[in-house]
Scaffold this motif. Sequence first.
Motif, PDB file in Angstrom:
ATOM      1  N   ARG A 119     -10.013   9.252   3.618  1.00 53.04           N
ATOM      2  CA  ARG A 119      -9.900   9.703   2.221  1.00 53.04           C
ATOM      3  C   ARG A 119      -8.520  10.284   1.961  1.00 53.04           C
ATOM      4  O   ARG A 119      -8.091  11.226   2.605  1.00 53.04           O
ATOM      5  N   LYS A 120      -7.813   9.668   1.000  1.00 54.60           N
ATOM      6  CA  LYS A 120      -6.524  10.227   0.612  1.00 54.60           C
ATOM      7  C   LYS A 120      -6.750  11.642   0.094  1.00 54.60           C
ATOM      8  O   LYS A 120      -7.717  11.852  -0.626  1.00 54.60           O
ATOM      9  N   PRO A 121      -5.966  12.630   0.478  1.00 51.59           N
ATOM     10  CA  PRO A 121      -4.576  12.579   0.925  1.00 51.59           C
ATOM     11  C   PRO A 121      -4.373  12.346   2.413  1.00 51.59           C
ATOM     12  O   PRO A 121      -3.240  12.284   2.872  1.00 51.59           O
ATOM     13  N   ARG A 122      -5.435  12.235   3.191  1.00 49.47           N
ATOM     14  CA  ARG A 122      -5.239  11.917   4.605  1.00 49.47           C
ATOM     15  C   ARG A 122      -4.728  10.484   4.714  1.00 49.47           C
ATOM     16  O   ARG A 122      -5.031   9.637   3.880  1.00 49.47           O
ATOM     17  N   PRO A 123      -3.985  10.191   5.768  1.00 49.60           N
ATOM     18  CA  PRO A 123      -3.291   8.902   5.852  1.00 49.60           C
ATOM     19  C   PRO A 123      -4.054   7.782   6.559  1.00 49.60           C
ATOM     20  O   PRO A 123      -3.467   6.756   6.885  1.00 49.60           O
ATOM     21  N   GLY A 124      -5.359   7.937   6.777  1.00 45.90           N
ATOM     22  CA  GLY A 124      -6.103   6.938   7.547  1.00 45.90           C
ATOM     23  C   GLY A 124      -6.025   5.522   7.004  1.00 45.90           C
ATOM     24  O   GLY A 124      -5.843   4.566   7.769  1.00 45.90           O
ATOM     25  N   MET A 125      -6.159   5.353   5.692  1.00 45.96           N
ATOM     26  CA  MET A 125      -6.099   3.994   5.131  1.00 45.96           C
ATOM     27  C   MET A 125      -4.699   3.405   5.284  1.00 45.96           C
ATOM     28  O   MET A 125      -4.561   2.213   5.561  1.00 45.96           O
ATOM     29  N   VAL A 126      -3.673   4.231   5.118  1.00 44.54           N
ATOM     30  CA  VAL A 126      -2.303   3.736   5.277  1.00 44.54           C
ATOM     31  C   VAL A 126      -2.080   3.296   6.726  1.00 44.54           C
ATOM     32  O   VAL A 126      -1.505   2.232   6.981  1.00 44.54           O
ATOM     33  N   ARG A 127      -2.553   4.092   7.670  1.00 37.84           N
ATOM     34  CA  ARG A 127      -2.430   3.713   9.091  1.00 37.84           C
ATOM     35  C   ARG A 127      -3.151   2.394   9.361  1.00 37.84           C
ATOM     36  O   ARG A 127      -2.649   1.538  10.091  1.00 37.84           O
ATOM     37  N   GLU A 128      -4.347   2.247   8.801  1.00 35.83           N
ATOM     38  CA  GLU A 128      -5.137   1.023   8.991  1.00 35.83           C
ATOM     39  C   GLU A 128      -4.403  -0.195   8.417  1.00 35.83           C
ATOM     40  O   GLU A 128      -4.356  -1.253   9.045  1.00 35.83           O
ATOM     41  N   ILE A 129      -3.835  -0.044   7.252  1.00 35.83           N
ATOM     42  CA  ILE A 129      -3.084  -1.139   6.629  1.00 35.83           C
ATOM     43  C   ILE A 129      -1.894  -1.520   7.503  1.00 35.83           C
ATOM     44  O   ILE A 129      -1.662  -2.705   7.778  1.00 35.83           O
ATOM     45  N   ALA A 130      -1.147  -0.519   7.961  1.00 35.22           N
ATOM     46  CA  ALA A 130       0.019  -0.782   8.808  1.00 35.22           C
ATOM     47  C   ALA A 130      -0.395  -1.508  10.089  1.00 35.22           C
ATOM     48  O   ALA A 130       0.253  -2.473  10.500  1.00 35.22           O
ATOM     49  N   ALA A 131      -1.492  -1.072  10.703  1.00 34.60           N
ATOM     50  CA  ALA A 131      -1.969  -1.713  11.932  1.00 34.60           C
ATOM     51  C   ALA A 131      -2.418  -3.149  11.674  1.00 34.60           C
ATOM     52  O   ALA A 131      -2.075  -4.064  12.434  1.00 34.60           O
ATOM     53  N   ARG A 132      -3.178  -3.365  10.608  1.00 41.47           N
ATOM     54  CA  ARG A 132      -3.681  -4.716  10.302  1.00 41.47           C
ATOM     55  C   ARG A 132      -2.557  -5.715  10.058  1.00 41.47           C
ATOM     56  O   ARG A 132      -2.658  -6.878  10.428  1.00 41.47           O
ATOM     57  N   PHE A 133      -1.503  -5.259   9.390  1.00 41.40           N
ATOM     58  CA  PHE A 133      -0.435  -6.172   9.016  1.00 41.40           C
ATOM     59  C   PHE A 133       0.766  -6.086   9.943  1.00 41.40           C
ATOM     60  O   PHE A 133       1.754  -6.791   9.738  1.00 41.40           O
ATOM     61  N   GLY A 134       0.703  -5.233  10.958  1.00 41.26           N
ATOM     62  CA  GLY A 134       1.772  -5.140  11.934  1.00 41.26           C
ATOM     63  C   GLY A 134       3.080  -4.610  11.366  1.00 41.26           C
ATOM     64  O   GLY A 134       4.148  -5.115  11.710  1.00 41.26           O
ATOM     65  N   VAL A 135       2.985  -3.617  10.490  1.00 41.48           N
ATOM     66  CA  VAL A 135       4.185  -3.019   9.904  1.00 41.48           C
ATOM     67  C   VAL A 135       4.210  -1.528  10.214  1.00 41.48           C
ATOM     68  O   VAL A 135       3.178  -0.929  10.533  1.00 41.48           O
TER      69      VAL A 135
ATOM     70  N   LEU B 239      -1.538  13.188  -6.825  1.00 40.73           N
ATOM     71  CA  LEU B 239      -0.823  13.816  -5.722  1.00 40.73           C
ATOM     72  C   LEU B 239      -1.373  13.350  -4.382  1.00 40.73           C
ATOM     73  O   LEU B 239      -0.616  13.103  -3.446  1.00 40.73           O
ATOM     74  N   ARG B 240      -2.693  13.163  -4.287  1.00 37.14           N
ATOM     75  CA  ARG B 240      -3.272  12.753  -2.998  1.00 37.14           C
ATOM     76  C   ARG B 240      -2.782  11.375  -2.564  1.00 37.14           C
ATOM     77  O   ARG B 240      -2.627  11.117  -1.380  1.00 37.14           O
ATOM     78  N   ASP B 241      -2.523  10.478  -3.523  1.00 41.33           N
ATOM     79  CA  ASP B 241      -1.957   9.172  -3.176  1.00 41.33           C
ATOM     80  C   ASP B 241      -0.585   9.360  -2.540  1.00 41.33           C
ATOM     81  O   ASP B 241      -0.266   8.758  -1.506  1.00 41.33           O
ATOM     82  N   LEU B 242       0.228  10.175  -3.185  1.00 41.35           N
ATOM     83  CA  LEU B 242       1.600  10.391  -2.736  1.00 41.35           C
ATOM     84  C   LEU B 242       1.638  11.087  -1.385  1.00 41.35           C
ATOM     85  O   LEU B 242       2.454  10.743  -0.520  1.00 41.35           O
ATOM     86  N   GLU B 243       0.743  12.044  -1.178  1.00 41.59           N
ATOM     87  CA  GLU B 243       0.704  12.775   0.092  1.00 41.59           C
ATOM     88  C   GLU B 243       0.301  11.870   1.250  1.00 41.59           C
ATOM     89  O   GLU B 243       0.788  12.035   2.372  1.00 41.59           O
TER      90      GLU B 243
END
Length: 180
Positions: free
Chosen positions: A100-116, A128-132
């Motif tokens: 759940r944003k503001p935590r970065p779990g979804m961003v980490r998952e996206i980066a891992a899935r796409f190798g970025v 603000l939670r999106d930005l954080e």
Amino acid sequence: MKMVILDRDGVINRDSDDFVKSPAEWVPIDKSLDAIALFTQAGWKVVVATNQSGLARGLFDMAALNAMHAKMHRLVNQAGGRIDAVLFCPHMADDDCDCRKPRPGMVREIAARFGVKPETLPLIGDSLRDLEAIAELGGQPILVKTGKGGKTLQKGGLPEGTLVFEDLYAAASYLIDRSQ
């Protein structure tokens, strides 16, 4: 690979204090579908990362969420764009999950899935939670004034280096121009 992460409600579609609970309530913001088409046609991957606590609250079920996302995909495709993935957090704020944003779990998952690397990613949101969520990992926070974005801007306290645009179309135009 060029990639952007988009929040959903208030960025792509109109937000509601009563939650967006059905495909009929899922209404695109002016030029948001065209903005996604701009990204797609410029060779960018587009991923949606959205908090959907309405699931945990019992306001809608998975079938309704899937139907909303099917409508979003269909309308984006009709505009000449593509959404490469949709990730969502179904939890309430007090569930203490990492997704759940503001935590970065979804961003980490996206980066891992796409190798970025997450620090190479921009995330466009209206709260603000999106930005954080992206700032914590060193990525580029981008605020749009649609949805709750105007109120978010007025409150201040944005992460350092946050870019601000009127809407998703303006943000897309800027990112694409800057990347060429």
